[in-house]
Enzyme design. Structure first.
Site, PDB file in Angstrom:
ATOM      1  N   THR A 284       0.850  -1.185   0.000  1.00 46.03           N
ATOM      2  CA  THR A 284       0.000   0.000   0.000  1.00 46.03           C
ATOM      3  C   THR A 284       0.885   1.233   0.000  1.00 46.03           C
ATOM      4  O   THR A 284       1.931   1.250   0.663  1.00 46.03           O
ATOM      5  CB  THR A 284      -0.950   0.013   1.220  1.00 46.03           C
ATOM      6  OG1 THR A 284      -1.772   1.180   1.166  1.00 46.03           O
ATOM      7  CG2 THR A 284      -0.190  -0.004   2.526  1.00 46.03           C
ATOM      8  N   HIS A 336       2.373 -11.820  13.804  1.00 49.20           N
ATOM      9  CA  HIS A 336       3.414 -12.360  14.681  1.00 49.20           C
ATOM     10  C   HIS A 336       3.174 -13.825  15.032  1.00 49.20           C
ATOM     11  O   HIS A 336       4.066 -14.490  15.574  1.00 49.20           O
ATOM     12  CB  HIS A 336       3.504 -11.512  15.957  1.00 49.20           C
ATOM     13  CG  HIS A 336       4.877 -11.445  16.550  1.00 49.20           C
ATOM     14  ND1 HIS A 336       5.927 -12.204  16.103  1.00 49.20           N
ATOM     15  CD2 HIS A 336       5.371 -10.695  17.578  1.00 49.20           C
ATOM     16  CE1 HIS A 336       7.003 -11.945  16.819  1.00 49.20           C
ATOM     17  NE2 HIS A 336       6.699 -11.025  17.728  1.00 49.20           N
TER      18      HIS A 336
END
Length: 365
Positions: A284, A336
């Site tokens: 992005t 994560h």
């Protein structure tokens, strides 16, 4: 004879749509294959054309949720096409000059006392408190609802963490300035932009750190030996992420052509559903709007997204000297649960190395 207008097939995993806009109204005469209604799905807008010529009837109201094959309206094929009416010519109007009138002198009326100012009492609404006339309510589009739902689901599901770095864009800018015109002539008008540098850099970095190109499904991790690269595009309807399938097989020129084409069609709502599906990593670029730094949110179920930002001249230290260089902050948000911090930081450093020295991209180093 009445011909039915039905909801067409919408694509993979989509079974319903919402009637968003009628381009023609009941009673209008429509031509065969003329676009008459726009449907909104969770991903894209779908235009429905007239199956035959005739008068449009029994239009399904706006906002109605319809299923595949559902009835949208009918066309009366027996109706005749309207004939354009010719406006009658009005006869000339004879102008009569009025006789002059002598002025009449009168006494001016006594001035009225100025009214005392009044203030309207605010109307209180039980639903929203104060009903301010300066406010307006607009229903959320189906696409906007889907975006909101997916973004919240990403926050609720993934363990999102963001790491940052900065990139010296000097070499990329110099290479682009030197070869931009030649590149455009050789590749049929394809413009050499910075997005292709980052796309190629991401492809190279994903090869070294495949966890960022993988996703979690149940108790398994699905690794991919290909890169389906999503490029986020902001439109008036909301953010969409068209996907460059097999971006790892594309040249600079092909990347630039496809990115430009996707951006153009995203803004007019003509992307196809398969062009928005099966992404494995996303990029992005908030820099085109002036963003200096941000933390992009994951496009789940993907495990990573790279955020590009504005290029700014900043003082940096090179060989013990303070010099001014065009710098860009970059951000990598990652899940994560599947990507360790070491991998995420190393991935972003690898992207930095490749963009700062574009020769590595050409030599696959």
């Amino acid at each position: 004879m009445a011909v039915e207008i039905r909801v067409p097939a919408l694509g993979e995993s989509l079974t319903t749509a919402t009637v968003a806009r009628w381009l023609k109204q009941a009673g209008d005469y429509v031509q065969h294959d003329e676009t008459i209604v726009e449907l909104e799905t969770d991903k894209v807008s779908v235009e429905v054309t007239a199956p035959s010529a005739g008068r449009l009837e029994n239009c399904t109201p706006l906002g109605t949720e319809v299923e595949i094959g559902g009835l949208l309206g009918q066309i009366d094929e027996t109706a005749e096409a309207p004939v354009a009416a010719v406006a009658p010519v009005a006869p000339p109007v004879e102008t009569v000059r009025p006789e002059p009138i002598a002025p009449v002198v009168e006494s001016p009326p006594a001035p009225k006392p100025a009214p005392k100012p009044t203030f309207a009492e605010p109307q209180v609404s039980a639903a929203s408190g104060i009903d301010d006339p300066r406010e307006r309510r607009v229903p959320m589009s189906r696409l906007r609802q889907t975006i909101a739902r997916n973004l919240k689901a990403a926050q609720n599901t993934a363990a999102i963490l963001t790491t940052f770095n900065e990139i010296d864009m000097s070499a990329a800018k110099a290479l682009r300035a030197e070869y931009r015109d030649e590149f455009e002539k050789k590749h049929d008008g394809a413009r050499l932009g910075f997005m292709s540098f980052f796309a190629r850099a991401v492809v190279g970095a994903l090869r070294d750190y495949p966890a960022l190109n993988a996703q979690i499904e149940g108790d398994e991790i699905v690794y991919r030996d290909f890169v389906n690269l999503g490029i986020a595009v902001g439109t008036e309807r909301g953010l969409v992420v068209p996907v460059l399938h097999d971006a790892d097989q594309m040249s600079f020129a092909e990347l630039e052509r496809r990115i430009a084409d996707y951006g153009k069609r995203a803004r007019v709502g003509s992307l196809k559903l398969d062009e928005l599906s099966h992404g494995s990593f996303s990029i992005t670029n908030g820099g085109i709007f002036g963003s200096l730094l941000s933390t992009p949110i994951l496009n789940t179920p993907q495990s990573g997204i790279l955020g590009m930002h504005a290029i700014q001249d900043r003082p940096v230290v090179r060989d013990g000297q303070i010099v001014v260089r065009p710098m860009m902050y970059v951000a990598l948000s990652y899940d994560h649960r599947i990507v360790d911090g070491r991998e995420a930081v190393s991935f972003l450093v690898r992207v930095k190395q490749l963009v700062e020295d574009p020769r590595r991209l050409l030599l696959d180093l």
